[in-house]
Design a protein around this motif. Structure first.
Motif, PDB file in Angstrom:
ATOM      1  N   PHE A 115       0.731  -0.718   0.181  1.00  0.00           N
ATOM      2  CA  PHE A 115      -0.033   0.112   0.063  1.00  0.00           C
ATOM      3  C   PHE A 115       0.759   1.390  -0.218  1.00  0.00           C
ATOM      4  N   THR A 116       0.042   2.303  -0.320  1.00  0.00           N
ATOM      5  CA  THR A 116       1.408   3.589   0.396  1.00  0.00           C
ATOM      6  C   THR A 116       0.040   4.882   0.057  1.00  0.00           C
ATOM      7  N   GLU A 117       0.598   6.024   0.423  1.00  0.00           N
ATOM      8  CA  GLU A 117      -0.123   7.106   0.948  1.00  0.00           C
ATOM      9  C   GLU A 117      -0.337   7.610  -0.884  1.00  0.00           C
ATOM     10  N   GLU A 118       0.881   7.441  -1.141  1.00  0.00           N
ATOM     11  CA  GLU A 118       0.968   8.033  -2.513  1.00  0.00           C
ATOM     12  C   GLU A 118      -0.164   8.723  -2.754  1.00  0.00           C
ATOM     13  N   CYS A 119      -0.277  10.227  -3.993  1.00  0.00           N
ATOM     14  CA  CYS A 119      -1.154  10.583  -4.871  1.00  0.00           C
ATOM     15  C   CYS A 119      -1.406   9.496  -6.017  1.00  0.00           C
ATOM     16  N   VAL A 120      -2.170   8.718  -6.423  1.00  0.00           N
ATOM     17  CA  VAL A 120      -2.180   9.059  -7.598  1.00  0.00           C
ATOM     18  C   VAL A 120      -3.441   9.251  -8.301  1.00  0.00           C
ATOM     19  N   GLN A 121      -3.130   9.117 -10.100  1.00  0.00           N
ATOM     20  CA  GLN A 121      -4.211   9.223 -10.501  1.00  0.00           C
ATOM     21  C   GLN A 121      -5.161   8.118 -10.829  1.00  0.00           C
ATOM     22  N   GLU A 122      -6.341   8.788 -10.510  1.00  0.00           N
ATOM     23  CA  GLU A 122      -7.340   7.661 -10.873  1.00  0.00           C
ATOM     24  C   GLU A 122      -7.942   6.666 -12.640  1.00  0.00           C
ATOM     25  N   LYS A 123      -6.786   7.142 -13.229  1.00  0.00           N
ATOM     26  CA  LYS A 123      -6.745   6.502 -14.476  1.00  0.00           C
ATOM     27  C   LYS A 123      -6.171   5.147 -14.080  1.00  0.00           C
ATOM     28  N   TYR A 124      -4.843   5.094 -13.036  1.00  0.00           N
ATOM     29  CA  TYR A 124      -4.435   4.299 -13.232  1.00  0.00           C
ATOM     30  C   TYR A 124      -5.192   2.880 -12.326  1.00  0.00           C
ATOM     31  N   ARG A 125      -6.055   3.573 -11.920  1.00  0.00           N
ATOM     32  CA  ARG A 125      -7.461   2.537 -11.092  1.00  0.00           C
ATOM     33  C   ARG A 125      -7.934   1.182 -11.987  1.00  0.00           C
ATOM     34  N   LEU A 126      -7.269   0.117 -11.576  1.00  0.00           N
ATOM     35  CA  LEU A 126      -7.723  -0.674 -12.192  1.00  0.00           C
ATOM     36  C   LEU A 126      -9.373  -1.397 -12.556  1.00  0.00           C
ATOM     37  N   ASN A 127     -10.038  -2.153 -13.203  1.00  0.00           N
ATOM     38  CA  ASN A 127     -11.280  -2.584 -12.993  1.00  0.00           C
ATOM     39  C   ASN A 127     -11.701  -4.373 -13.275  1.00  0.00           C
ATOM     40  N   GLU A 128     -12.721  -4.271 -12.957  1.00  0.00           N
ATOM     41  CA  GLU A 128     -12.700  -5.756 -12.737  1.00  0.00           C
ATOM     42  C   GLU A 128     -12.491  -6.309 -14.110  1.00  0.00           C
ATOM     43  N   GLN A 129     -11.909  -7.352 -14.525  1.00  0.00           N
ATOM     44  CA  GLN A 129     -11.938  -8.003 -16.263  1.00  0.00           C
ATOM     45  C   GLN A 129     -10.662  -7.325 -17.039  1.00  0.00           C
ATOM     46  N   ASP A 130      -9.969  -6.245 -16.221  1.00  0.00           N
ATOM     47  CA  ASP A 130      -8.875  -6.057 -17.011  1.00  0.00           C
ATOM     48  C   ASP A 130      -8.075  -6.793 -16.861  1.00  0.00           C
ATOM     49  N   VAL A 131      -7.335  -6.925 -18.249  1.00  0.00           N
ATOM     50  CA  VAL A 131      -6.233  -7.988 -18.610  1.00  0.00           C
ATOM     51  C   VAL A 131      -4.973  -7.851 -18.221  1.00  0.00           C
ATOM     52  N   LEU A 132      -4.108  -7.781 -17.562  1.00  0.00           N
ATOM     53  CA  LEU A 132      -2.867  -7.461 -16.447  1.00  0.00           C
ATOM     54  C   LEU A 132      -1.871  -7.939 -17.481  1.00  0.00           C
ATOM     55  N   ILE A 133      -1.035  -7.063 -17.544  1.00  0.00           N
ATOM     56  CA  ILE A 133       0.843  -7.987 -17.965  1.00  0.00           C
ATOM     57  C   ILE A 133       1.614  -7.325 -17.561  1.00  0.00           C
ATOM     58  N   GLY A 134       3.251  -8.636 -16.314  1.00  0.00           N
ATOM     59  CA  GLY A 134       3.992  -8.160 -15.888  1.00  0.00           C
ATOM     60  C   GLY A 134       5.481  -7.834 -17.032  1.00  0.00           C
ATOM     61  N   MET A 135       5.775  -6.686 -17.019  1.00  0.00           N
ATOM     62  CA  MET A 135       6.714  -6.435 -18.119  1.00  0.00           C
ATOM     63  C   MET A 135       7.890  -6.701 -18.053  1.00  0.00           C
ATOM     64  N   ASP A 136       8.132  -7.655 -17.409  1.00  0.00           N
ATOM     65  CA  ASP A 136       9.905  -8.006 -16.242  1.00  0.00           C
ATOM     66  C   ASP A 136      10.408  -9.547 -15.660  1.00  0.00           C
ATOM     67  N   GLY A 137      11.264 -10.152 -16.314  1.00  0.00           N
ATOM     68  CA  GLY A 137      11.470 -10.827 -15.702  1.00  0.00           C
ATOM     69  C   GLY A 137      10.420 -11.968 -16.520  1.00  0.00           C
ATOM     70  N   ASN A 138       9.238 -12.631 -15.341  1.00  0.00           N
ATOM     71  CA  ASN A 138       8.410 -13.672 -16.132  1.00  0.00           C
ATOM     72  C   ASN A 138       7.173 -12.342 -16.329  1.00  0.00           C
ATOM     73  N   PHE A 139       6.912 -12.651 -17.615  1.00  0.00           N
ATOM     74  CA  PHE A 139       5.209 -12.189 -17.578  1.00  0.00           C
ATOM     75  C   PHE A 139       4.541 -12.430 -17.219  1.00  0.00           C
ATOM     76  N   HIS A 140       4.178 -12.337 -16.101  1.00  0.00           N
ATOM     77  CA  HIS A 140       2.776 -13.049 -16.289  1.00  0.00           C
ATOM     78  C   HIS A 140       1.619 -11.859 -16.597  1.00  0.00           C
ATOM     79  N   MET A 141       0.640 -13.061 -16.711  1.00  0.00           N
ATOM     80  CA  MET A 141      -0.824 -12.558 -16.885  1.00  0.00           C
ATOM     81  C   MET A 141      -1.436 -13.093 -16.045  1.00  0.00           C
TER      82      MET A 141
END
Length: 285
Positions: free
Chosen positions: A141-167
């Motif tokens: 977790f963080t207290e840092e301020c962040v734009q709402e556009k970075y908030r995820l939605n249900e059913q978003d497809v996520l991909i890690g871009m370093d090391g193992n490209f988890h999906m």
């Protein structure tokens, strides 16, 4: 001397008073925890079956192209017209289009959170890191301020871009995406579902993961992402793939949410049950 030392340690442990839980109390605790574990296991099994069904439908519709035609019959097997596509270098059904990922999907790279501000104490900003993508839960977790556009939605497809490209297909609408992860979100105007998107690009992502060389840690780049293309199907009265696949992914997400909730309940209940702070009337079961 080592033998004497070990004996002293053993005697010290024996001297520690340990509260013995009566057998009926042990059975009560085991009953409660077992019920939660069984429900968690059932949900996981249901999701495995749903994922297998979704994969089978994807292969049938988007690999074999035997989706229901306008008469409800398997398209390719019934002589449906196929046309060669130079981008995919294979034939696809007539009327279907091949489009660049960025033209039909909302693509967003994660926010560059300051890792020095990360905490395990729960805040309003849970952060999804690469390691969280497969588990579907956050521990940072963080207290840092962040734009709402970075908030995820249900059913978003996520991909890690370093090391193992988890999906993974994400399962909540409260977490925010960290840098070196990318979020793919389907748009309302498209016939492309999250599950179709996931299965379409997964082979390419895994191929890149295995073939990237030149560093000890592989990196998925923006250039790699912009080289991805997705088929947009043409629907008919018998064939609405997004509606069908979205209904499956929504159920998978709901089960994941329940698994997370039940797991949290189980972990919080255990010390309370052990201390006798929670009582259940087993005669009701």
């Amino acid at each position: 001397t080592s033998g004497l030392h070990n004996l002293q340690i053993e005697q010290a442990f024996k001297a520690i008073p340990i509260k013995k839980t009566p057998l009926p109390e042990q059975k009560r605790i085991a009953f409660v925890l077992s019920a939660l574990d069984k429900k968690i296991a059932l949900n996981r099994q249901i999701n495995q079956n749903l994922e297998a069904l979704a994969r089978q439908l994807y292969d049938y519709w988007f690999v074999q192209f035997d989706f229901p035609n306008e008469e409800g019959k398997p398209y390719k097997s019934s002589g449906g017209k196929m046309v060669y596509n130079p981008i995919l270098k294979r034939e696809i059904p007539e009327g279907w289009e091949v489009k660049n990922l960025f033209d039909v999907v909302d693509v967003l790279y994660g926010f560059p959170f300051n890792a020095d501000l990360f905490t395990e104490n729960e805040t309003k900003v849970p952060v999804v890191r690469i390691r969280d993508i497969l588990d579907g839960k956050t521990s940072t977790f963080t207290e840092e301020c962040v734009q709402e556009k970075y908030r995820l939605n249900e059913q978003d497809v996520l991909i890690g871009m370093d090391g193992n490209f988890h999906m993974s297909i994400w399962n909540d609408s409260v977490a925010y995406l960290n840098q070196r992860c990318v979020r793919l979100r389907t748009i309302k105007e498209s016939n492309i579902s999250s599950l179709q998107l996931f299965y379409s690009i997964q082979p390419f992502i895994k191929y890149r993961e295995k073939t990237i060389i030149g560093s000890t840690v592989g990196h998925l780049s923006d250039k790699d992402m912009k080289a991805l293309f997705v088929i947009e199907p043409k629907t008919n009265i018998f064939f609405t793939p997004r509606k069908t696949l979205d209904s499956i992914s929504m159920q998978i997400v709901a089960n994941k949410q329940q698994i997370a909730s039940l797991t949290k309940q189980r972990d919080e209940l255990l010390p309370l049950l052990m201390n006798g702070q929670v009582n259940f009337d087993l005669s009701a079961y």
